[in-house]
Design a protein around this motif. Structure first.
Motif, short mmCIF file in Angstrom:
data_model
loop_
_atom_site.label_atom_id
_atom_site.label_comp_id
_atom_site.label_asym_id
_atom_site.label_seq_id
_atom_site.Cartn_x
_atom_site.Cartn_y
_atom_site.Cartn_z
N VAL A 182 53.86 55.73 -12.11
CA VAL A 182 53.88 54.41 -11.48
C VAL A 182 53.97 54.65 -9.97
O VAL A 182 54.76 55.46 -9.50
CB VAL A 182 55.08 53.58 -11.97
N THR A 183 53.15 53.92 -9.22
CA THR A 183 53.16 54.02 -7.76
C THR A 183 53.30 52.64 -7.16
O THR A 183 52.86 51.65 -7.72
CB THR A 183 51.86 54.66 -7.23
N ILE A 184 53.91 52.60 -6.00
CA ILE A 184 54.06 51.34 -5.28
C ILE A 184 52.77 51.09 -4.50
O ILE A 184 52.17 52.03 -3.96
CB ILE A 184 55.31 51.38 -4.36
N THR A 185 52.33 49.85 -4.46
CA THR A 185 51.13 49.48 -3.71
C THR A 185 51.54 49.07 -2.29
O THR A 185 52.73 48.86 -2.01
CB THR A 185 50.42 48.29 -4.38
N PRO A 186 50.57 48.92 -1.40
CA PRO A 186 50.91 48.39 -0.06
C PRO A 186 51.61 47.03 -0.13
O PRO A 186 52.56 46.79 0.62
CB PRO A 186 49.56 48.30 0.64
N ALA A 187 51.19 46.17 -1.05
CA ALA A 187 51.86 44.87 -1.20
C ALA A 187 53.30 45.06 -1.68
O ALA A 187 54.20 44.34 -1.26
CB ALA A 187 51.09 43.98 -2.19
N GLY A 188 53.53 46.04 -2.55
CA GLY A 188 54.88 46.34 -3.02
C GLY A 188 55.76 46.86 -1.88
O GLY A 188 56.93 46.46 -1.77
N SER A 189 55.20 47.72 -1.06
CA SER A 189 55.95 48.23 0.10
C SER A 189 56.29 47.11 1.06
O SER A 189 57.39 47.06 1.62
CB SER A 189 55.15 49.30 0.83
N GLN A 190 55.34 46.19 1.23
CA GLN A 190 55.56 45.06 2.15
C GLN A 190 56.66 44.14 1.64
O GLN A 190 57.55 43.74 2.40
CB GLN A 190 54.26 44.29 2.32
#
Length: 136
Positions: free
Chosen positions: A92-100
């Motif tokens: 599982v990886t975090i997306t740019p939207a998740g980081s934001q």
């Protein structure tokens, strides 16, 4: 609430916890998150993790983590992929939207007048809470 100054500290802490938790729950919900989702994003900020490892880090069952990841995936906050080295594992990886949204939650926690704005020294308050929780 004129008598609030006379309340025992335990009662003050209990009421404060409920109020902050409710406010933070509302903030998270407005961004399609839950507390479990926020904790998951927190752990993914360091890099991709296997779903089972995430469950351990978040202290939930594999089934609960599966549901949390699916909600985060539908919101666009995480991606899932098969591990290239072990096809049985899902990473599982975090997306740019998740980081934001994670950064937004951290900022709101520290700076929002509505959430924790009444705390004069946020870092000291955090340290005291950690000490309170970890003292045996």
């Amino acid at each position: 609430m004129a008598d609030i100054d006379s309340w025992p500290t335990g009662r003050l802490l209990s009421v404060a916890a409920r109020l902050v938790e409710g406010r933070f729950y509302d903030f998270l919900a407005s961004h399609g998150l839950t507390h479990a989702g926020l904790i998951t994003l927190h752990h993914l900020a360091e890099g991709a993790l296997a779903q089972r490892r995430l469950a351990v880090l978040c202290r939930v069952t594999d089934q609960t983590m599966s549901r949390t990841i699916e909600r985060l995936r539908r919101a666009g906050y995480v991606d899932k992929q098969v591990d290239g080295q072990d096809r049985r594992r899902v990473l599982v990886t975090i997306t740019p939207a998740g980081s934001q949204v994670l950064a937004l939650a951290y900022e709101a926690e520290r700076e929002s007048e509505h959430l924790m704005g009444a705390v004069d020294d946020y870092e000291q308050f955090r340290q005291q809470l950690v000490k309170l929780i970890t003292t045996v």
